[in-house]
Design a protein around this motif. Structure first.
Motif, PDB file in Angstrom:
ATOM      1  N   GLN A 184       0.839  -1.206   0.000  1.00  0.00           N
ATOM      2  CA  GLN A 184       0.000   0.000   0.000  1.00  0.00           C
ATOM      3  C   GLN A 184       0.866   1.245   0.000  1.00  0.00           C
ATOM      4  OE1 GLN A 184      -2.743  -0.062   3.207  1.00  0.00           O
ATOM      5  NE2 GLN A 184      -4.117  -1.449   2.143  1.00  0.00           N
ATOM      6  N   ASN A 185       0.306   2.317  -0.563  1.00  0.00           N
ATOM      7  CA  ASN A 185       1.038   3.582  -0.537  1.00  0.00           C
ATOM      8  C   ASN A 185       1.163   4.090   0.887  1.00  0.00           C
ATOM      9  OD1 ASN A 185       1.436   3.729  -3.278  1.00  0.00           O
ATOM     10  ND2 ASN A 185      -0.562   4.687  -3.618  1.00  0.00           N
ATOM     11  N   ASN A 186       2.279   4.730   1.152  1.00  0.00           N
ATOM     12  CA  ASN A 186       2.544   5.231   2.488  1.00  0.00           C
ATOM     13  C   ASN A 186       2.019   6.665   2.599  1.00  0.00           C
ATOM     14  OD1 ASN A 186       3.799   6.351   4.776  1.00  0.00           O
ATOM     15  ND2 ASN A 186       5.360   4.777   4.685  1.00  0.00           N
ATOM     16  N   GLY A 187       0.932   6.818   3.349  1.00  0.00           N
ATOM     17  CA  GLY A 187       0.286   8.132   3.429  1.00  0.00           C
ATOM     18  C   GLY A 187       1.160   9.197   4.064  1.00  0.00           C
ATOM     19  N   MET A 188       2.084   8.767   4.911  1.00  0.00           N
ATOM     20  CA  MET A 188       2.908   9.750   5.607  1.00  0.00           C
ATOM     21  C   MET A 188       3.889  10.421   4.654  1.00  0.00           C
ATOM     22  SD  MET A 188       4.499   9.172   9.275  1.00  0.00           S
ATOM     23  CE  MET A 188       5.918  10.014   9.872  1.00  0.00           C
ATOM     24  N   MET A 189       4.214   9.739   3.552  1.00  0.00           N
ATOM     25  CA  MET A 189       5.147  10.313   2.589  1.00  0.00           C
ATOM     26  C   MET A 189       4.608  11.608   1.993  1.00  0.00           C
ATOM     27  SD  MET A 189       8.052   8.997   1.837  1.00  0.00           S
ATOM     28  CE  MET A 189       9.001   7.672   2.541  1.00  0.00           C
ATOM     29  N   LEU A 191       2.830  13.782   3.616  1.00  0.00           N
ATOM     30  CA  LEU A 191       2.826  14.848   4.620  1.00  0.00           C
ATOM     31  C   LEU A 191       4.206  15.503   4.720  1.00  0.00           C
ATOM     32  CD1 LEU A 191       0.849  12.882   7.343  1.00  0.00           C
ATOM     33  CD2 LEU A 191      -0.050  14.496   5.692  1.00  0.00           C
TER      34      LEU A 191
ATOM     35  N   MET B 150       3.899  -4.209   7.439  1.00  0.00           N
ATOM     36  CA  MET B 150       3.730  -2.858   7.966  1.00  0.00           C
ATOM     37  C   MET B 150       4.348  -2.760   9.359  1.00  0.00           C
ATOM     38  SD  MET B 150      -0.074  -1.676   6.936  1.00  0.00           S
ATOM     39  CE  MET B 150      -0.626  -1.708   5.242  1.00  0.00           C
ATOM     40  N   LEU B 153       8.052  -2.588   9.013  1.00  0.00           N
ATOM     41  CA  LEU B 153       8.465  -1.253   8.551  1.00  0.00           C
ATOM     42  C   LEU B 153       8.405  -0.254   9.696  1.00  0.00           C
ATOM     43  CD1 LEU B 153       9.201  -0.017   5.780  1.00  0.00           C
ATOM     44  CD2 LEU B 153       6.855   0.778   5.625  1.00  0.00           C
ATOM     45  N   PHE B 157      11.415   1.830  11.378  1.00  0.00           N
ATOM     46  CA  PHE B 157      11.362   3.293  11.450  1.00  0.00           C
ATOM     47  C   PHE B 157      11.564   3.768  12.883  1.00  0.00           C
ATOM     48  CE2 PHE B 157       9.162   7.324  11.909  1.00  0.00           C
ATOM     49  CZ  PHE B 157       9.577   8.025  10.800  1.00  0.00           C
ATOM     50  N   PHE B 183       3.828   6.285  13.258  1.00  0.00           N
ATOM     51  CA  PHE B 183       4.212   6.076  11.858  1.00  0.00           C
ATOM     52  C   PHE B 183       3.102   5.352  11.110  1.00  0.00           C
ATOM     53  CE2 PHE B 183       6.093   3.313   8.606  1.00  0.00           C
ATOM     54  CZ  PHE B 183       6.732   4.242   7.830  1.00  0.00           C
ATOM     55  N   PHE B 186      -0.199   7.478  10.650  1.00  0.00           N
ATOM     56  CA  PHE B 186      -0.222   8.480   9.591  1.00  0.00           C
ATOM     57  C   PHE B 186       0.051   7.874   8.223  1.00  0.00           C
ATOM     58  CE2 PHE B 186       0.597  11.193  13.285  1.00  0.00           C
ATOM     59  CZ  PHE B 186      -0.464  12.061  13.123  1.00  0.00           C
ATOM     60  N   SER B 187       0.755   6.719   8.187  1.00  0.00           N
ATOM     61  CA  SER B 187       1.095   6.124   6.898  1.00  0.00           C
ATOM     62  C   SER B 187      -0.054   5.306   6.337  1.00  0.00           C
ATOM     63  CB  SER B 187       2.324   5.222   7.035  1.00  0.00           C
ATOM     64  OG  SER B 187       3.432   5.983   7.389  1.00  0.00           O
ATOM     65  N   TYR B 188      -0.622   4.482   7.172  1.00  0.00           N
ATOM     66  CA  TYR B 188      -1.679   3.575   6.705  1.00  0.00           C
ATOM     67  C   TYR B 188      -2.901   3.711   7.589  1.00  0.00           C
ATOM     68  CZ  TYR B 188       2.549   1.726   4.630  1.00  0.00           C
ATOM     69  OH  TYR B 188       3.734   1.627   3.960  1.00  0.00           O
ATOM     70  N   TRP B 191      -5.509   1.006   8.244  1.00  0.00           N
ATOM     71  CA  TRP B 191      -5.224  -0.170   9.067  1.00  0.00           C
ATOM     72  C   TRP B 191      -5.167   0.163  10.553  1.00  0.00           C
ATOM     73  CZ3 TRP B 191      -5.526  -4.978   7.352  1.00  0.00           C
ATOM     74  CH2 TRP B 191      -5.496  -5.167   5.971  1.00  0.00           C
TER      75      TRP B 191
END
Lengths: 217, 390
Positions: A184-189, A191, B150, B153, B157, B183, B186-188, B191
């Motif tokens: 999945q795309n990383n939404g934080m990227m 921001l 995830m 990752l 991080f 992390f 905000f990233s996913y 989920w």
């Protein structure tokens, strides 16, 4: 008088003016200038490249103009004169973008206008153009613009690839077919904080390669 | 045990300076001191030493986390069988949940410890035991359905950006476990929020019994449906959807008792977080503009990760306040901010994570002012004393 050695146009010294800002004198990672726009315009590659070009043109041309009239600028009002030159250039670039690249101009929005306040510009005019001839100043401007641009493009590359899964709007990740295995795309990227962390990682990488950049305690 | 000791002693010279595997010294030492008490003694000056070192501290925290972990495993099973409307014995539920949680724990530890080992090798440090707790905290604050990659990752991080960048264990500004969660949050976001991820099977579109909802009490409250939340007792015991280890306030309180009795967690921080939360909750009760604000203040203690954050996250001795007065301010502000974010901002149903991270940033500042004010006070006292003498 005719015996005065004229420096060749691409002398080693002049070339160094161009290459130093790409590496060990990089305006973003070493001098830590122009950070704000680096955070704002690096979500996608296209605006980042346009921004890099705009800054390069503005800094190079302003450098030449200021260098050409450096002897006639009264010391007390030099900042104002520099600002007038930069502002003129920025307005020209802004109008040009609005005319020929309206989409990108809209994406960049206020940040084109904010090139005026970009610290790299004032820094180069004050530190270099006020004390050097037009040609070296031009090269210095190009070099600093490129050094700024390179970081922007590297950061934008990763942010667009990991954040949106595209490059120049082309769906790379989808074509690779890794969404089907759960990626999945990383939404934080997308921001701004991730741009800051990205720049930080580049600084980390650069310093671990070039130990002379690490401050002495 | 004795034969093991002998074996270790036999291979030890290989790993010391000048030995064959000198580069792996810190790995060897880490493993050796994990099994036996380190034989190194202080040799310079005089030091006041306690038998309790970082490793023993961490072990106590792990023990304190066990009730929450065990209940978490049971609750994962319970929620799953409830959602499909099936019945199962208590051990069956526990075993089901345990098998679900185990991969999360393994991934978290292997990724985190792997990076710590490598970082220690590169820098020539000893391996610190700091990750022992972080590695268990990370799975406990995740939804059970989080994909393993995830989690890997986020762990990477947290260890690299949250800890190693600042200089490793003991130098981090933020609580690494919360960095991992932030992390992912905000990233996913898909989920980490919503009503699907908290219960095994829902995200895969498994059939559920009619009327079953996997929404957490916090999500219900944020949506304004405060009447639908489970009873106070259910939330206290913890038979509700939520992150793995955070649902049972009872299990967390047992952990808190262990931490306080052994003196490892600061009771001041724990008490002040609850005080701050209660104060803010009562303030909202006084206004009562919407149904969420009307919710009795003490309900906040048992919903979401408030108790877990107060007991296991806020008390982190590295990222929290160090001064005794500072701990009161630090904890109180965490409580206040958590409830504030929860109630006022519906985009962040759970405010505890952000509140603790925010106060992590302010902890050094709080300490600075506490120290400055006490220096000033003492200077004043010293001046008065000299005035009297002269």
């Amino acid at each position: 008088m005719s015996k005065v050695d004229r420096e060749p146009i691409f002398s080693a010294k002049n070339l160094k003016l161009f290459t130093a800002p790409l590496g060990k004198d990089n305006p973003i990672t070493v001098q830590v200038l122009g950070i704000c726009s680096a955070l704002a315009v690096t979500v996608k590659l296209k605006p980042a490249i346009v921004m890099a070009l705009s800054v390069t043109i503005v800094v190079a041309v302003s450098n030449v103009v200021i260098a050409a009239m450096r002897k006639y600028i009264p010391d007390r009002i030099r900042i104002i004169v520099q600002l007038v030159v930069i502002a003129t250039m920025v307005i020209l670039v802004d109008q040009f973008l609005k005319a020929y690249a309206f989409d990108v101009s809209k994406q960049l929005s206020v940040f084109v206008g904010l090139i005026i306040t970009n610290c790299i510009l004032m820094g180069r005019l004050e530190a270099f153009a006020m004390a050097n001839k037009p040609w070296p100043s031009f090269i210095d401007g190009l070099g600093n613009g490129a050094g700024y641009g390179i970081i922007l493009i590297v950061v934008a590359f990763f942010r667009e690839l990991l954040g949106s899964g595209t490059l120049f709007g082309y769906p790379v990740m989808e074509k690779l077919g890794i969404y089907t295995i759960g990626y999945q795309n990383n939404g934080m990227m997308i921001l701004p904080p991730m741009a800051l962390i990205g720049v930080g990682l580049i600084i980390w990488f650069q310093r671990s390669r070039n130990k002379s950049l690490i401050e002495k305690k | 045990m004795n034969s093991l000791r002998k074996k270790i002693d036999k291979i030890k010279p290989n790993f010391q300076e000048g030995g064959k595997f000198e580069k792996l010294r810190s790995v060897f030492e880490g493993l050796e001191s994990f099994l036996f008490v380190s034989d190194r003694v202080t040799f310079k000056g005089s030091h006041v030493r306690d038998s309790i070192d970082l490793k023993r501290t961490m072990t106590v925290v792990i023990v304190a986390l066990l009730p929450a972990l065990l209940f978490g495993a049971y609750n994962v099973g319970l929620q799953h069988f409830r959602s499909i409307g099936a019945d199962a014995g208590i051990f069956h539920m526990f075993w089901f949940g345990f098998l679900k949680i185990l991969p999360l724990i393994i991934v978290s530890y292997s990724v985190g410890l792997g990076i710590e080992f490598i970082a220690a090798q590169i820098r020539g440090h000893e391996i610190n035991e700091g990750f022992l707790v972080t590695g268990l905290l990370i799975p406990l604050i995740m939804p059970v359905e989080i994909p393993l990659w995830m989690l890997a990752l986020a762990t990477a991080f947290a260890v690299i950006i949250g800890k190693e960048v600042f200089g490793g264990t003991g130098m981090n500004v933020f609580n690494p476990a919360l960095v991992a969660r932030a992390f992912l949050f905000f990233s996913y976001p898909a989920w980490m929020t919503g009503d699907k991820v908290w219960i095994e099977g829902l995200a895969k579109g498994q059939h559920v019994v009619d009327g079953f909802s996997g929404a957490t009490p916090l999500a219900l409250c944020a949506a304004g449906e405060t009447t639908k939340i489970p009873s106070f007792m259910d939330m206290f015991i913890g038979t509700i959807p939520g992150s793995i280890g955070e649902t049972s306030t009872l299990a967390i309180l047992i952990g808190a008792a262990i931490l306080i009795i052994t003196g490892i967690g600061s009771w001041k921080i724990i008490v002040s977080v609850f005080a701050g939360g209660l104060g803010m909750g009562l303030l909202f009760n006084a206004f009562s503009v919407n149904t969420y604000m009307e919710l009795p203040a003490y309900y906040h203690f048992v919903m979401g990760g408030f108790a877990f954050g107060a007991v296991f996250m806020a008390t982190d001795p590295v990222s929290g306040s160090q001064t005794e007065k500072g701990k009161w301010i630090y904890g109180f502000m965490i409580g206040v901010m958590s409830i504030l974010i929860r109630v006022i901002n519906p985009a962040y149903p759970e405010g505890v994570m952000l509140a603790i991270l925010l106060m992590n940033v302010f902890a050094p500042l709080i300490d600075y002012f506490i120290i400055q004010s006490s220096i000033k006070k003492r200077l004043k006292r010293a001046k008065i004393a000299t005035n009297i003498n002269s």
